[in-house]
Write an enzyme that holds these catalytic residues in place. Structure first.
Site, mmCIF file in Angstrom:
data_model
loop_
_atom_site.group_PDB
_atom_site.id
_atom_site.type_symbol
_atom_site.label_atom_id
_atom_site.label_comp_id
_atom_site.label_asym_id
_atom_site.label_seq_id
_atom_site.Cartn_x
_atom_site.Cartn_y
_atom_site.Cartn_z
ATOM 1 N N TYR A 1 18.593 -13.406 -8.676
ATOM 2 C CA TYR A 1 17.782 -13.263 -9.891
ATOM 3 C C TYR A 1 18.408 -12.291 -10.877
ATOM 4 O O TYR A 1 18.887 -11.219 -10.490
ATOM 5 C CB TYR A 1 16.386 -12.732 -9.547
ATOM 6 C CG TYR A 1 15.442 -13.786 -9.008
ATOM 7 C CD1 TYR A 1 15.162 -14.936 -9.747
ATOM 8 C CD2 TYR A 1 14.822 -13.600 -7.780
ATOM 9 C CE1 TYR A 1 14.275 -15.888 -9.251
ATOM 10 C CE2 TYR A 1 13.938 -14.539 -7.282
ATOM 11 C CZ TYR A 1 13.668 -15.689 -8.020
ATOM 12 O OH TYR A 1 12.797 -16.621 -7.537
ATOM 13 N N MET B 1 11.573 -12.553 -2.916
ATOM 14 C CA MET B 1 10.370 -12.461 -2.077
ATOM 15 C C MET B 1 10.662 -12.777 -0.612
ATOM 16 O O MET B 1 10.150 -12.118 0.292
ATOM 17 C CB MET B 1 9.288 -13.407 -2.607
ATOM 18 C CG MET B 1 7.940 -13.213 -1.943
ATOM 19 S SD MET B 1 6.692 -14.379 -2.497
ATOM 20 C CE MET B 1 6.480 -13.915 -4.208
ATOM 21 N N LYS C 1 -2.262 6.504 12.274
ATOM 22 C CA LYS C 1 -2.896 5.918 11.085
ATOM 23 C C LYS C 1 -1.997 4.826 10.486
ATOM 24 O O LYS C 1 -0.819 4.732 10.837
ATOM 25 C CB LYS C 1 -3.163 7.017 10.062
ATOM 26 C CG LYS C 1 -1.897 7.695 9.576
ATOM 27 C CD LYS C 1 -2.177 9.012 8.867
ATOM 28 C CE LYS C 1 -0.884 9.685 8.447
ATOM 29 N NZ LYS C 1 -1.117 11.061 7.960
ATOM 30 N N ARG D 1 -4.796 19.406 -1.292
ATOM 31 C CA ARG D 1 -5.156 18.000 -1.147
ATOM 32 C C ARG D 1 -6.509 17.983 -0.455
ATOM 33 O O ARG D 1 -7.535 17.910 -1.106
ATOM 34 C CB ARG D 1 -4.067 17.246 -0.369
ATOM 35 C CG ARG D 1 -4.271 15.754 -0.345
ATOM 36 C CD ARG D 1 -3.176 15.036 0.417
ATOM 37 N NE ARG D 1 -3.115 15.415 1.822
ATOM 38 C CZ ARG D 1 -2.281 14.883 2.711
ATOM 39 N NH1 ARG D 1 -1.427 13.939 2.335
ATOM 40 N NH2 ARG D 1 -2.291 15.269 3.967
HETATM 41 C C1 LIG Z 1 -0.183 11.886 8.670
HETATM 42 C C2 LIG Z 1 -0.538 13.237 9.165
HETATM 43 C C3 LIG Z 1 0.247 13.888 10.125
HETATM 44 C C4 LIG Z 1 1.557 13.328 10.643
HETATM 45 O O1 LIG Z 1 2.588 13.589 9.712
HETATM 46 P P1 LIG Z 1 4.111 13.192 10.048
HETATM 47 O O2 LIG Z 1 4.853 13.764 8.894
HETATM 48 O O3 LIG Z 1 4.166 11.714 10.070
HETATM 49 O O4 LIG Z 1 4.434 13.811 11.339
HETATM 50 C C5 LIG Z 1 -0.208 15.102 10.609
HETATM 51 N N1 LIG Z 1 -1.368 15.649 10.160
HETATM 52 C C6 LIG Z 1 -2.127 15.063 9.228
HETATM 53 C C7 LIG Z 1 -3.377 15.723 8.768
HETATM 54 C C8 LIG Z 1 -1.739 13.853 8.686
HETATM 55 O O5 LIG Z 1 -2.489 13.266 7.747
#
Ligand SMILES: *Cc1c(COP(=O)(O)O)cnc(C)c1O
Length: 365
Positions: free
Chosen positions: A252, A300, A34, A129
């Site tokens: 800055y 930047m 992702k 969550r």
């Molecule tokens: C992002 C995610 C992972 C991977 O987590 P890492 O800590 O990067 O290994 C695994 N399971 C779900 C549901 C996630 O959203």
């Protein structure tokens, strides 16, 4: 070569996947890609991880980008879909879906197409969550179980505190998951990277590594001790060098003042590239492989580096911000950040340069 540049090493990706397999030899691997593969490039990472059993993305659009690139492998949408229109698009993309709410159960009950889905029913065991709460789970499971539209039903949960070896939360979550799923014939999945490393009990049928695939340790144990190699190395070059007197300020806000006569190099990288503005004076960088430190505020496009103890450093020399030789997990705390944020935050302006030839930065989510 363009600067700044994030060098991406596909060999390191494959090496880290092999490390995952050694740690969890009896599990299949859902490789998490992702957020543009944690900033490393969605499509090329998917292609480099041919050995993974399936690929996981958060959202429908990410899955569609994989399909548009011609990738026909198993892809799991970790957040599932949020409307019947999205469900139809997920069917078209032949995606596997996480189902984490009763609304999503309903969408599957109402689905009238002819595609059959592989479903990962997600149980909330304490993270609060996503996922069905314990009291909703039996209802969801018994409604999904008979649906002809479902070709396979797996069960999963997600750990809230997997990187904390001393805490009791993981043990509680594992116990809850075991009790809710006992007696059900289904493949199970629990572990993210930290679970994979610290909780062998969480391995089950499928592990879901993200961060560690990119060679970054989610635990206190350094990545090299875990047999991981950094996949991304963010580099740039020195575009100006100047001498300043003791007492003069740099950058800055005059936020840093030279305590001695100093030689300052200006590196072509800044928060516009994803090098965080909150990196403190003293943040380590590598110049020609040796450590130096950031001074003053990151702007930047540029960051000042103290070269006083690096008399050989010259205009055009390479500066490494993180990666090989300088783990992102070591750098991140200087900005009050975690390494996930550093790699995900590399901006579109930075060229992703794949070792072995492929250059591109067209894939961003
Ligand atoms: C992002 C995610 C992972 C991977 O987590 P890492 O800590 O990067 O290994 C695994 N399971 C779900 C549901 C996630 O959203």
């Amino acid at each position: 070569m363009k600067f700044p540049c994030a060098r991406i090493d596909p060999e390191a990706l494959r090496h880290n996947l092999a490390a995952v397999r050694r740690l969890a030899p009896h599990s299949r691997v859902l490789a998490i890609i992702k957020a543009n593969a944690y900033g490393h490039g969605l499509v090329p990472v998917a292609n480099a991880l041919v050995e993974a059993d399936a690929l996981g993305v958060a959202r429908l659009e990410e899955g569609q980008a994989l399909r548009a690139a011609g990738i026909t492998r198993e892809v799991v949408l970790l957040e599932g879909v949020f409307s019947r229109a999205q469900l139809a698009m997920a069917a078209e993309g032949r995606f596997q879906l996480v189902v984490h709410s009763l609304e999503q159960v309903r969408m599957l009950e109402l689905y009238r197409g002819d595609v059959r889905f592989e479903i990962w029913l997600k149980i909330d065991t304490g993270m609060n969550r996503l996922g069905l709460r314990a009291e909703e789970f039996a209802d969801a499971y018994h409604r999904l179980r008979p649906l002809a539209v479902i070709s396979r039903l797996r069960l999963m949960t997600h750990l809230a505190c997997a990187e904390d070896p001393a805490g009791t939360v993981t043990a509680q979550q594992l116990a809850r998951f075991a009790s809710l799923t006992s007696g059900i014939e289904a493949e199970l999945s629990i572990a993210n990277s930290a679970g994979l490393i610290l909780s062998p009990q969480s391995h089950t049928d499928w592990v879901r590594p993200g961060l560690m695939l990119y060679g970054i340790s989610p635990t206190a144990q350094p990545a090299d001790e875990l047999g991981l190699r950094a996949v991304m190395t963010l580099t740039t070059q020195i575009i100006a060098v100047r001498d300043v007197n003791a007492g003069e300020a740099v950058g800055y806000g005059g936020a840093w003042r030279a305590g001695r006569a100093s030689r300052i190099g200006i590196a072509a990288v800044g928060y516009g590239d994803g090098y965080p503005r909150h990196m403190r004076s003293g943040t380590p960088v590598l110049i020609n492989g040796r450590e130096a430190s950031v001074v003053g505020r990151v702007s930047m496009d540029m960051t000042a580096i103290d070269l006083t103890d690096h008399p050989a450093a010259r205009l055009g020399d390479e500066v490494t911000l993180w990666g090989e030789g300088l783990p992102a997990e070591r750098v991140a705390p200087y900005a009050g950040m975690i390494p996930y944020e550093l790699v995900c935050g590399v901006s579109q302006r930075v060229a992703l340069q794949w070792l072995g030839g492929f250059v591109g930065n067209e894939q961003f989510f």
